[in-house]
Design a protein around this motif. Structure first.
Motif, mmCIF file in Angstrom:
data_model
loop_
_atom_site.group_PDB
_atom_site.id
_atom_site.type_symbol
_atom_site.label_atom_id
_atom_site.label_comp_id
_atom_site.label_asym_id
_atom_site.label_seq_id
_atom_site.Cartn_x
_atom_site.Cartn_y
_atom_site.Cartn_z
ATOM 1 N N THR A 1 -80.886 14.795 27.010
ATOM 2 C CA THR A 1 -81.520 13.729 28.181
ATOM 3 C C THR A 1 -80.667 12.808 28.808
ATOM 4 O O THR A 1 -81.047 11.786 29.113
ATOM 5 C CB THR A 1 -82.815 13.377 27.417
ATOM 6 O OG1 THR A 1 -82.564 12.278 26.397
ATOM 7 C CG2 THR A 1 -83.773 14.107 27.066
ATOM 8 N N PRO B 1 -87.237 7.014 30.816
ATOM 9 C CA PRO B 1 -87.934 7.226 29.470
ATOM 10 C C PRO B 1 -89.035 8.150 29.641
ATOM 11 O O PRO B 1 -89.710 8.906 28.908
ATOM 12 C CB PRO B 1 -88.339 5.972 29.267
ATOM 13 C CG PRO B 1 -87.379 4.971 29.919
ATOM 14 C CD PRO B 1 -87.034 5.815 31.114
ATOM 15 N N THR B 2 -89.909 8.190 31.000
ATOM 16 C CA THR B 2 -91.143 8.909 31.235
ATOM 17 C C THR B 2 -90.728 10.431 30.993
ATOM 18 O O THR B 2 -91.456 11.216 30.351
ATOM 19 C CB THR B 2 -91.819 8.665 32.327
ATOM 20 O OG1 THR B 2 -91.585 7.211 32.751
ATOM 21 C CG2 THR B 2 -93.140 8.997 32.567
ATOM 22 N N ARG C 1 -88.090 11.472 29.586
ATOM 23 C CA ARG C 1 -87.658 11.958 28.297
ATOM 24 C C ARG C 1 -88.764 12.057 27.307
ATOM 25 O O ARG C 1 -88.764 12.689 26.305
ATOM 26 C CB ARG C 1 -86.696 10.624 27.626
ATOM 27 C CG ARG C 1 -85.948 11.011 26.459
ATOM 28 C CD ARG C 1 -85.022 9.977 26.276
ATOM 29 N NE ARG C 1 -85.419 8.508 26.693
ATOM 30 C CZ ARG C 1 -84.524 7.696 27.055
ATOM 31 N NH1 ARG C 1 -83.391 7.830 27.346
ATOM 32 N NH2 ARG C 1 -85.118 6.600 27.046
ATOM 33 N N ARG C 2 -89.695 11.149 27.466
ATOM 34 C CA ARG C 2 -91.155 11.370 26.517
ATOM 35 C C ARG C 2 -91.611 12.782 26.479
ATOM 36 O O ARG C 2 -92.016 13.250 25.728
ATOM 37 C CB ARG C 2 -92.072 10.159 26.931
ATOM 38 C CG ARG C 2 -93.132 10.195 26.096
ATOM 39 C CD ARG C 2 -93.136 9.692 24.545
ATOM 40 N NE ARG C 2 -92.616 8.348 24.492
ATOM 41 C CZ ARG C 2 -93.599 7.491 24.197
ATOM 42 N NH1 ARG C 2 -94.838 7.508 24.169
ATOM 43 N NH2 ARG C 2 -92.874 6.159 24.148
ATOM 44 N N ASP D 1 -92.095 15.417 23.757
ATOM 45 C CA ASP D 1 -93.449 16.261 23.562
ATOM 46 C C ASP D 1 -93.277 17.633 23.495
ATOM 47 O O ASP D 1 -93.833 18.348 22.554
ATOM 48 C CB ASP D 1 -94.394 15.952 24.671
ATOM 49 C CG ASP D 1 -95.193 14.476 24.565
ATOM 50 O OD1 ASP D 1 -95.033 13.841 23.436
ATOM 51 O OD2 ASP D 1 -95.798 13.940 25.290
ATOM 52 N N TYR E 1 -91.533 18.761 20.317
ATOM 53 C CA TYR E 1 -92.473 18.686 19.288
ATOM 54 C C TYR E 1 -93.520 20.019 19.187
ATOM 55 O O TYR E 1 -93.817 20.300 18.306
ATOM 56 C CB TYR E 1 -93.012 17.297 19.076
ATOM 57 C CG TYR E 1 -92.157 16.287 18.127
ATOM 58 C CD1 TYR E 1 -92.303 16.586 16.819
ATOM 59 C CD2 TYR E 1 -91.559 15.550 18.718
ATOM 60 C CE1 TYR E 1 -91.415 15.761 15.888
ATOM 61 C CE2 TYR E 1 -90.567 14.695 18.000
ATOM 62 C CZ TYR E 1 -90.530 14.841 16.641
ATOM 63 O OH TYR E 1 -89.753 14.140 15.816
ATOM 64 N N GLN E 2 -93.879 20.186 20.376
ATOM 65 C CA GLN E 2 -94.932 21.526 20.689
ATOM 66 C C GLN E 2 -94.058 22.711 19.866
ATOM 67 O O GLN E 2 -94.460 23.603 19.312
ATOM 68 C CB GLN E 2 -94.945 21.611 21.971
ATOM 69 C CG GLN E 2 -96.231 22.173 22.442
ATOM 70 C CD GLN E 2 -96.299 22.319 23.983
ATOM 71 O OE1 GLN E 2 -96.147 21.463 24.587
ATOM 72 N NE2 GLN E 2 -96.762 23.593 24.492
ATOM 73 N N GLU F 1 -93.788 22.585 16.271
ATOM 74 C CA GLU F 1 -95.157 22.992 15.817
ATOM 75 C C GLU F 1 -95.024 24.647 15.595
ATOM 76 O O GLU F 1 -95.885 25.009 14.694
ATOM 77 C CB GLU F 1 -96.106 22.495 16.502
ATOM 78 C CG GLU F 1 -96.933 21.140 16.089
ATOM 79 C CD GLU F 1 -98.142 20.786 16.859
ATOM 80 O OE1 GLU F 1 -99.078 21.402 17.155
ATOM 81 O OE2 GLU F 1 -97.823 19.526 17.261
ATOM 82 N N TYR G 1 -86.483 9.386 17.709
ATOM 83 C CA TYR G 1 -87.713 10.598 17.792
ATOM 84 C C TYR G 1 -87.428 11.583 16.616
ATOM 85 O O TYR G 1 -88.231 12.538 16.447
ATOM 86 C CB TYR G 1 -87.514 11.219 19.156
ATOM 87 C CG TYR G 1 -88.100 10.603 20.244
ATOM 88 C CD1 TYR G 1 -89.507 10.209 20.332
ATOM 89 C CD2 TYR G 1 -87.271 10.069 21.402
ATOM 90 C CE1 TYR G 1 -89.843 9.541 21.346
ATOM 91 C CE2 TYR G 1 -88.052 9.564 22.408
ATOM 92 C CZ TYR G 1 -89.326 9.205 22.486
ATOM 93 O OH TYR G 1 -89.781 8.618 23.486
ATOM 94 N N CYS G 2 -86.367 11.650 16.000
ATOM 95 C CA CYS G 2 -85.985 12.779 15.247
ATOM 96 C C CYS G 2 -86.481 12.628 13.852
ATOM 97 O O CYS G 2 -86.752 11.458 13.355
ATOM 98 C CB CYS G 2 -84.597 13.161 14.910
ATOM 99 S SG CYS G 2 -83.774 13.618 16.724
ATOM 100 N N GLU G 3 -86.717 13.695 13.266
ATOM 101 C CA GLU G 3 -87.657 13.563 11.536
ATOM 102 C C GLU G 3 -86.283 13.230 10.767
ATOM 103 O O GLU G 3 -86.604 12.535 9.801
ATOM 104 C CB GLU G 3 -88.094 15.085 11.307
ATOM 105 C CG GLU G 3 -89.302 15.235 11.893
ATOM 106 C CD GLU G 3 -89.823 16.771 11.564
ATOM 107 O OE1 GLU G 3 -90.693 16.883 10.901
ATOM 108 O OE2 GLU G 3 -89.213 17.557 12.336
#
Lengths: 300, 329
Positions: free
Chosen positions: A160, A165-166, A168-169, A173, A176-177, A180, A197-199
């Motif tokens: 990115t 930021p928008t 990037r958000r 998302d 993360y989808q 999942e 943002y990372c785990e």
């Protein structure tokens, strides 16, 4: 949980230069890993080895159960790679780009192409020429191209860079989808906004893997001192004085104030030493450690 | 208004039917770092180009150090250093030769440019590398050379258009330390010659002002003031801490497992405006005045969805939260 990446003593030399120096780590399926390090610290060399593009000098690595040494073709069929400088054809439309790259992977299924478009949120823009799209959208298309063959593991190299930021958000998302759905993701980035943002986050320097843990744990274990935000005037003299104080680990300029990390200096002693040197202190507040603090203390 | 080093009022610029900059006014004081943030196409770069006089505005006025950028272009430009996103340098010239080139086209005489260049190179930390060819420099060093060339004419105003894209955090930290030093120094590097049109300005203690555009909130938070641009307008402008205060009490942090369940539950709550995953945590933005309500009911909602809540607390809002909230309006 299934181990997706397993790296043991992985090493790569270029002549006398050790680009990657005996690193060890494991990544489980569905994890989102941030891979950080200054330029030239060995991040890209690591990824190139994991993609099977570059042979290790020592050690070994398996990706999705395949040996990076001997089974690089199996790996490349099953992983996605999105690079910051990915070649999108400017004079082709979104759909044409995706169809072209799908073809490279042997994906000729129109439904799959449509599914990918939908996944990255470019449905309705199939016929837009990519040169007319914003950076954020081009990045989504690059991601779509990396995803068209439904990889189980995704390498994102500064995905990115330059995106607001928008956008990037929205991008995260989507990440993360995917996670999942069981896709494992490894991201390199220079931006701490993104690393947050990372785990788990890995930090490399000079070819060595210095740390790998959750952002929360890294902040706890690496930044053992207290963080202080010092508002004082004049700022620069304040910086010089605090830098010489015993027990101060780091002082930096942070816009209109100073950021101090220190294990043994308290508010009162900073206040008095600054005042004694003719510095006007407006206020001294406790601050929160950030991933940037972690990075700076590891990378220097 | 005489206190402002940059004073832009009612700026408008359209390209065909697109209003790229739509009634922008902005004032920057000496010694101030002003951050311009906003989405792609919000008008940041066009605003920068209007301020530097590279584009002619359809309406409005810009003055720099009291000089009108359109009527007194030469004098105004002499006060400006501009580092664009892709600044050019001659890769086969040395560091010093590059600076000399930029110094001479900006009209610095032979007796002036060498001591000035050396001073600047020392300042940015390239003194030792003055004889190295620019093509052989690392990314961070190239960026410092770009900054050095922008500083060689002792500008009072430095315009930086996304200067750190693709640069690693250590180098960015160094770069920012230089920028902050530049504005906080009482002018030793900057105002040896009094070039001010306006008497009251020459008495100010500080030297340089900086206007910087960036998509990164960790950079915006280092600015003294930040302007959020959207659709050609500045829709909010304040200090980073005042901007953050707008969302005080409205950002919650959630920890628990499975994180997907927590995410879906939070998404479904009618008073939740935004949910973002941060690794092992979620950040949730709540409608104004509803935080207590949401904090009261979320634990039960998570439990009945089969999740476990480990921690739920109000956290200080980040600038990024504010950016996203403003973009949605």
């Amino acid at each position: 949980m299934e181990t997706v990446i397993k790296v043991e003593n992985l090493t790569r030399r270029f002549g006398d230069f050790v680009a990657v120096d005996h690193i060890n780590f494991e990544v489980q399926s569905g994890e989102v890993i941030g891979y950080l390090g200054p330029n030239g610290s060995g991040k890209t060399t690591t990824i190139r080895m994991l993609l099977g593009l570059l042979k290790p000098s020592n050690g070994k690595a398996t990706v999705l159960g395949y040996d990076v040494f001997k089974q690089s073709e199996e790996i490349r069929e099953r992983v996605g790679y999105m690079s910051q400088k990915f070649a999108i054809y400017d004079d082709l439309t979104t759909l044409e780009n995706l169809t072209f790259y799908g073809g490279v992977y042997g994906i000729n299924d129109k439904a799959r192409i449509q599914q990918t478009l939908e996944l990255v949120g470019l449905k309705g823009h199939e016929h837009t020429l990519t040169r007319d799209m914003s950076t954020g959208w081009r990045q989504r298309l690059s991601l779509g191209i990396a995803l068209v063959h439904e990889p189980k593991l995704l390498f994102l190299d500064e995905p990115t860079s330059g995106v607001d930021p928008t956008a990037r958000r929205a991008f995260w998302d989507l990440i993360y989808q995917l996670a999942e759905g069981g896709v494992t993701i490894l991201v390199t980035t220079h931006y701490m906004d993104e690393a947050e943002y990372c785990e788990r986050v890995a930090v490399m320097r000079d070819g060595k893997l210095l740390a790998m843990d959750t952002p929360t744990n890294l902040k706890k274990s690496i930044i053992t001192g207290d963080v202080w935000e010092v508002y004082a005037n004049p700022l620069e003299q304040g910086l010089e004085i605090l830098a010489t104080l015993d027990g101060v680990e780091r002082v930096g300029l942070a816009g209109d104030h100073l950021r101090v990390i220190s294990s043994r200096v308290d508010k009162e002693s900073m206040q008095s030493v600054l005042s004694a040197n003719g510095i006007r202190v407006e206020k001294i507040e406790r601050g929160e450690p950030t991933l940037e603090d972690v990075f700076l203390s590891l990378a220097r | 208004m005489t206190d402002y080093l940059v004073n832009a009022t009612g700026l408008k610029k359209s390209f065909g039917a697109t209003r790229a900059v739509d009634d922008v006014s902005l004032q920057v004081k000496a010694g101030e770092i002003y951050g311009l943030v906003g989405s792609d196409g919000a008008g940041k770069t066009t605003t920068m180009r209007l301020l530097v006089g590279a584009l002619l505005q359809d309406a409005g006025e810009v003055s720099v150090c009291g000089y009108d950028i359109q009527k007194q272009t030469e004098q105004a430009r002499a006060q400006i250093g501009y580092l664009s996103q892709r600044f050019s340098m001659y890769e086969d010239l040395t560091v010093l030769e590059n600076i000399r080139f930029f110094a001479e086209i900006r009209g610095l005489s032979q007796t002036e440019w060498l001591p000035r260049s050396m001073e600047i190179l020392e300042f940015v930390g390239l003194g030792k590398f003055k004889d190295r060819r620019a093509g052989q420099l690392s990314g961070g060093m190239k960026q410092k050379l770009g900054l050095a060339t922008a500083l060689v004419t002792r500008p009072r105003l430095l315009l930086l258009d996304e200067p750190t894209t693709g640069v690693d955090p250590v180098t960015r930290q160094d770069f920012w330390q230089l920028v902050i030093k530049l504005v906080s120094q009482p002018a030793s590097l900057n105002v040896e010659r009094s070039t001010f049109n306006d008497e009251s300005l020459s008495n100010t203690q500080h030297g340089v002002s900086v206007i910087i555009s960036t998509p990164y909130m960790d950079e915006a938070s280092r600015c003294h003031r930040v302007g959020f641009m959207k659709a050609g307008k500045i829709i909010a402008e304040d200090t980073p801490s005042n901007l953050r205060a707008r969302l005080n009490g409205r950002v919650l942090e959630l920890r628990g497992s499975p994180i997907n369940v927590l995410r879906h539950v939070a998404h479904q709550d009618e008073d939740v405006e935004d949910v973002a995953a941060f690794g092992d945590k979620l950040h949730v933005r709540i409608r104004a005045g509803k935080s207590e309500l949401v904090m009261g009911r979320l634990p039960d909602e998570i439990k009945s969805a089969g999740g476990t809540l480990i921690d739920l607390r109000v956290i200080p809002p980040a600038l990024e939260d504010v950016f996203i909230a403003l973009s949605e309006r």
